[in-house]
Write an enzyme that holds these catalytic residues in place. Structure first.
Site, PDB file in Angstrom:
ATOM      1  CB  SER A   1      -0.939   0.013   1.213  1.00 18.53           C
ATOM      2  OG  SER A   1      -0.202  -0.069   2.423  1.00 18.53           O
TER       3      SER A   1
ATOM      4  CG  ASP B   1      -4.871   5.233   6.830  1.00 15.81           C
ATOM      5  OD1 ASP B   1      -3.711   5.109   7.271  1.00 15.81           O
ATOM      6  OD2 ASP B   1      -5.284   4.578   5.846  1.00 15.81           O
TER       7      ASP B   1
ATOM      8  CG  HIS C   1      -1.573   3.617   4.773  1.00 14.68           C
ATOM      9  ND1 HIS C   1      -2.804   3.068   5.090  1.00 14.68           N
ATOM     10  CD2 HIS C   1      -0.850   2.622   4.192  1.00 14.68           C
ATOM     11  CE1 HIS C   1      -2.835   1.800   4.705  1.00 14.68           C
ATOM     12  NE2 HIS C   1      -1.661   1.504   4.162  1.00 14.68           N
TER      13      HIS C   1
END
Length: 393
Positions: free
Chosen positions: A37, A344, A347
């Site tokens: 990610s 978040d 991240h």
């Protein structure tokens, strides 16, 4: 929420176009990216769209709000490190899943195989240990096999393939972080995590060696971030009397030492590769210390709301709640993401990623220094505000 996990299976027949013309950076013809990610620019999003699976929370606003003004599949409010790299080299890089949609495609500027949730080790390793990956089975090996299929379709001879890959910049992630994230969230003990590290490193090194055999000449290999500073883990261990905190940063000491162990072992193995392949540029990207800059001195980088509290989340001391993800209707989002390092929980914000990018690719946090190998990457435009080279899809 489980998503169908066949993101990189069944490559259809493509007509693949390749141009060997060097681009404006004069260093590389293309970028090839693997990872999770921290580098996925839309692969999982495209797969969810194609398979009509239930979309995960990061496919909704406020993800992407700052730069793209829509959710793009990136796990941040804006751009990632890979976006800044591509911009600095004057390139567009397309998600592999986006490219698979077309019967003819041009990939001369790059392809990104990174997938949210991806691990270095294969999914079977974690399944055998009762660890669930809710997003994908696109491990590093799965990504590499997909790349090899595309690669074989582009060039007609082994020489062509070696020339193509030799003129490309290979980004090996970041990959490996989720090999620890998923087990930590599943409650696996620290001693078990330690035993994973040599296996993760060996998997990364094996992929690097395979790419070198195929012709790769320049590979950027990131280390692990300081996971002890992760908002997610600070929340998980909040109130525990079994953890120690760094008095200068507020980060978890033991988890940061764990990340340092991973990075030390990785660097040792990279040194061995350099000895075996002295003509190949193996660049270690020190994500750990590049990020520690703003954990030590958040105000210096404009993080007036600190480096540990999430901009978007479900409340609590760090604005993170495993039951209320960012983008959930009951979550809250800060008004000024640029004043936060964490986006978040797991991240970072675009601003934090930009700090890391500059430290790595225009600074001193790579070994050897990236800008000594490709001075053209230090282009004069302010890529932090530029938008012409980033595609949102």
């Amino acid at each position: 929420m489980a998503i169908l996990n066949k993101i990189f299976s069944c490559l259809p027949v493509f007509i693949l176009l390749y141009s060997s013309t060097l681009h404006v950076n004069a260093c590389y013809t293309s970028i090839v990216s693997f990872g999770d990610s921290l580098a996925d620019t839309g692969n999982l999003k495209q797969f969810v769209t194609n398979s009509k699976s239930e979309p995960p929370h990061f496919l909704f606003l406020p993800y992407g709000e700052t730069f793209f003004h829509k959710a793009t599949g990136r796990c941040s409010n804006g751009r990632l490190i890979i976006d800044f790299i591509a911009e600095s080299l004057g390139m567009h890089i397309l998600p592999y899943e986006k490219m698979k949609m077309n019967n003819a495609m041009k990939i001369d500027q790059g392809v990104n195989f990174a997938v949210v949730g991806a691990t270095a080790l294969d999914s079977s390793f974690f399944e055998a240990r009762g660890v669930n990956n809710p997003y994908t089975n696109a491990s590093l090996n799965v990504q590499l096999q997909s790349f090899k299929k595309v690669f074989a379709s582009i060039c007609m001879t082994n020489s062509d393939c070696k020339n193509l890959l030799g003129s490309s910049l290979i980004l090996m992630g970041e990959i490996g972080g989720n090999d620890y994230n998923h087990p930590i969230i599943a409650g696996k003990p620290y001693d078990e995590l330690i035993s994973y590290v040599p296996l993760v490193i060996n998997t990364i090194i094996s992929a690097i060696n395979e790419l070198i055999e195929l012709g790769a000449q320049t590979l950027v290999v990131p280390g692990n971030l300081p996971i002890g500073c992760s908002t997610t883990y600070l929340t998980i261990y909040h109130g525990s009397d079994k953890v120690k905190y760094d008095n200068t940063t507020g980060c978890l000491v033991e988890l940061n030492k764990f990340a340092e162990y991973h990075n030390e072992l990785l660097q040792t193995e990279l040194h061995h590769i350099r000895e075996l392949h002295p003509n190949v540029n193996i660049i270690y990207a020190d994500y750990y210390n590049a990020a520690m800059q703003f954990y030590h001195y958040p105000l210096k980088y404009g993080f007036t709301n600190g480096a540990l509290k999430a901009c978007c989340g479900g409340g609590g001391p760090y604005n993170y709640n495993m039951l209320v993800a960012c983008a959930d209707p009951s979550s809250t989002t800060c008004d000024q993401p640029e004043t936060y390092a964490n986006w978040d929980g797991l991240h970072l914000t675009e601003t934090a990623y930009h700090v890391i990018y500059k430290s790595l690719f225009q600074g001193t946090y790579t070994t050897p220094h990236f800008n000594s190998l490709c001075p053209a990457s230090t282009i004069s435009q302010d890529i932090f505000t530029s938008s012409s080279l980033v595609q949102s899809f």
